[in-house]
Design an enzyme around this catalytic site. Structure first.
Site, short mmCIF file in Angstrom:
data_model
loop_
_atom_site.label_atom_id
_atom_site.label_comp_id
_atom_site.label_asym_id
_atom_site.label_seq_id
_atom_site.Cartn_x
_atom_site.Cartn_y
_atom_site.Cartn_z
N HIS A 296 5.54 -1.27 -10.61
CA HIS A 296 3.87 -0.89 -9.18
C HIS A 296 2.82 0.36 -9.38
O HIS A 296 2.64 1.42 -9.05
CB HIS A 296 5.05 0.15 -8.39
CG HIS A 296 4.93 -0.48 -6.70
ND1 HIS A 296 3.27 -0.91 -6.53
CD2 HIS A 296 5.14 0.45 -5.78
CE1 HIS A 296 3.25 -1.49 -4.91
NE2 HIS A 296 4.04 0.40 -4.72
N CYS B 181 0.46 -0.12 -0.39
CA CYS B 181 1.05 -0.62 -1.54
C CYS B 181 0.13 -2.22 -1.35
O CYS B 181 0.63 -2.59 -2.55
CB CYS B 181 1.98 -1.11 -1.80
SG CYS B 181 2.71 0.89 -1.52
C1 LIG Z 1 13.35 7.60 -9.48
C2 LIG Z 1 12.12 7.87 -9.55
C3 LIG Z 1 12.47 9.47 -8.21
C4 LIG Z 1 12.28 8.84 -11.24
O1 LIG Z 1 11.67 9.82 -11.14
P1 LIG Z 1 11.62 10.75 -12.04
O2 LIG Z 1 13.23 11.38 -12.32
O3 LIG Z 1 11.24 11.65 -12.49
O4 LIG Z 1 11.48 10.03 -13.67
P2 LIG Z 1 10.08 10.72 -14.59
O5 LIG Z 1 9.70 9.96 -14.40
O6 LIG Z 1 11.38 11.57 -15.61
O7 LIG Z 1 11.18 9.80 -15.99
C5 LIG Z 1 12.69 10.17 -16.92
C6 LIG Z 1 13.05 8.56 -17.16
O8 LIG Z 1 13.51 7.56 -16.80
C7 LIG Z 1 12.43 5.74 -16.68
N1 LIG Z 1 12.24 5.91 -14.79
C8 LIG Z 1 12.20 6.61 -13.73
N2 LIG Z 1 12.11 6.03 -12.82
C9 LIG Z 1 12.56 4.64 -13.25
C10 LIG Z 1 12.66 4.18 -12.28
N3 LIG Z 1 12.55 3.80 -10.95
N4 LIG Z 1 13.43 3.01 -13.41
C11 LIG Z 1 13.37 2.80 -14.40
N5 LIG Z 1 13.80 4.05 -15.34
C12 LIG Z 1 12.57 5.42 -14.29
C13 LIG Z 1 11.39 6.57 -17.39
O9 LIG Z 1 10.90 5.49 -17.37
C14 LIG Z 1 11.77 7.42 -18.09
O10 LIG Z 1 12.47 7.33 -19.23
P3 LIG Z 1 12.69 7.83 -20.51
O11 LIG Z 1 13.04 8.70 -20.82
O12 LIG Z 1 13.39 6.68 -21.70
O13 LIG Z 1 10.73 7.43 -21.04
C15 LIG Z 1 11.13 7.71 -9.86
O14 LIG Z 1 10.38 6.60 -10.24
C16 LIG Z 1 10.31 7.31 -8.20
O15 LIG Z 1 9.74 8.44 -7.24
N6 LIG Z 1 10.08 5.88 -7.87
C17 LIG Z 1 9.94 5.40 -6.33
C18 LIG Z 1 7.97 4.97 -6.39
C19 LIG Z 1 8.00 4.97 -4.90
O16 LIG Z 1 8.62 5.56 -3.73
N7 LIG Z 1 6.83 3.64 -4.78
C20 LIG Z 1 6.17 3.80 -3.63
C21 LIG Z 1 7.25 2.34 -2.95
S1 LIG Z 1 6.64 1.72 -1.20
#
Ligand SMILES: CC(C)(COP(=O)(O)OP(=O)(O)OC[C@H]1O[C@@H](n2cnc3c(N)ncnc32)[C@H](O)[C@@H]1OP(=O)(O)O)[C@@H](O)C(=O)NCCC(=O)NCCS
Length: 384
Positions: free
Chosen positions: A332, A83
């Protein structure tokens, strides 16, 4: 070393991108070069960050970007540091320009992953952890940062609301940022009601998976063109590494690479934390913002969550943190993230951060972490 400036900057909107990473990278690179008042042929070297090109069946994207810019003969290299790839690329550009090897360099980071499922993207990301010890045993980045959050909560008196305040602040900032992925405000009720992703982290503690591209142009002071904007002086460009696996760390109450890179950066810049006006830090999860502020020396250990809860890090607070919305809400797009932080600082300094301006823009710091801190970059900038 020659004095080195950031003379141009541009970014795509983060979120879901119709363009490929290569197309978006070429487009923002051209905008940054124009912003710098330069012609593409004045670029001496291109540093590209693109970790997950394989997801688009396209590796070795540097020559393609340069060809798109009409400079196929210019050398390029792809820098991978999870990252923190594009801040690592910025460091390499700084070394080349400050060292006199080239007069101007292009740094561009781009990533497109939104066509993958959450499960596939999570699996891809997890290979940046310690594979045999962490990834192969089921660790994911939400899980690893949840481990850090649990350790912090066990060591210090915190409340969920303190972490909620960080998410609310970053969402409020992103709501004013046209480049941001999640341009919506959230309330404490929404935060507290959001589902657990990896205990104790809730949905609103996590950054989303984003596509995006961002670019800056780095020039030696004596060879700048006619920049359309006020340049940023690079006062420090420091990097550090650390043991990757959390199981091999002496403690889990901070990231050693942030401490080392931060100390190096402050030494290079001959500045102290109290002289920094605002910062962009690596808040892939809310706990990461807390650890960064403590490891960089802005708050004593165990106090940053409480101070954040008290509004100290708000846009109009004593120390504005992540006015862009941070990784949490601006988004990100892995390889664009580090250079995107610099785009935000450039925009703040140039009065282009309409609606999310910070009160003082004399000095700023950008902090970008690879994975759980196996690598880290800290850059410090000031106005001329
Ligand atoms: C948190 C997480 C599990 C959610 O994934 P998900 O449940 O599959 O979510 P989806 O992609 O299906 O999105 C569903 C809804 O939530 C929202 N959403 C997704 N992730 C979000 C987050 N992190 N914060 C706020 N909203 C979020 C989307 O915009 C979507 O909204 P909408 O229905 O209004 O369009 C995923 O974003 C994640 O794993 N994030 C961490 C990424 C990571 O690890 N990065 C590396 C860092 S070192």
């Amino acid at each position: 070393m020659r004095e080195t400036w950031i003379v141009g900057a541009a970014s795509s909107r983060y979120g879901k991108m119709a363009e490929t990473a290569r197309e978006a990278a070429t487009r923002v690179a051209m905008e940054a070069i124009r912003d710098a008042g330069l012609e593409p042929k004045q670029i001496g070297h291109t540093f590209v960050a693109n970790c997950f090109g394989l997801a688009e069946h396209q590796a070795h994207v540097g020559p393609l970007i340069n060809s798109g810019l009409g400079i196929p003969e210019v050398p390029s290299v792809t820098v991978e540091s999870a990252c923190s790839s594009s801040s690592a690329a910025l460091h390499e550009a700084f070394v080349q320009v400050a060292g006199g090897f080239v007069d101007s360099a292009l740094v561009v980071g781009a990533e497109r992953l939104s066509h993958l499922t959450t499960q596939t993207a999570t699996t891809f990301f997890a290979i940046a952890a310690d594979y045999p010890f962490e990834t192969r045993n089921g660790a994911t980045f939400p899980g690893l940062y949840a481990t850090l959050a649990s350790a912090y909560r066990a060591a210090y008196r915190t409340t969920p609301e303190m972490f909620g305040a960080i998410a609310i602040k970053n969402h409020a900032n992103a709501a004013r940022n046209p480049h941001a992925h999640l341009q919506k405000e959230i309330s404490m009720e929404t935060y507290l009601a959001s589902p657990i992703v990896a205990s104790p982290l809730r949905l609103y503690d996590c950054c989303p998976f984003s596509d995006g591209a961002a670019a800056v142009v780095v020039s030696a002071r004596e060879s700048i063109g006619r920049p359309a904007r006020e340049p940023l002086v690079v006062r420090a460009s420091a990097r550090a590494g650390a043991v990757t696996g959390l199981h091999d760390r002496p403690d889990l109450l901070g990231l050693p690479s942030t401490r080392t890179a931060g100390a190096r950066a402050f030494r290079q810049a001959r500045l102290e934390p109290r002289e920094i006006d605002f910062l962009e830090v690596h808040d892939c999860f809310t706990i990461a913002e807390v650890l960064a502020l403590e490891d960089l020396g802005f708050f004593p250990k165990g106090t940053a969550a409480r101070e954040s809860g008290d509004g100290v890090t708000a846009r109009d607070g004593r120390l504005p943190v992540n006015p862009s919305g941070g990784l949490k809400a601006k988004g990100h797009p892995v390889s664009a993230t580090g250079v995107g932080q610099v785009v935000e600082i450039f925009e703040q300094v140039n009065g282009r951060a309409g609606g999310r301006e910070v009160p003082r823009t004399g000095t700023a710091l950008a902090h970008n972490v690879g994975a759980t801190g196996g690598s880290c970059s800290v850059h410090i900038f000031s106005r001329r």
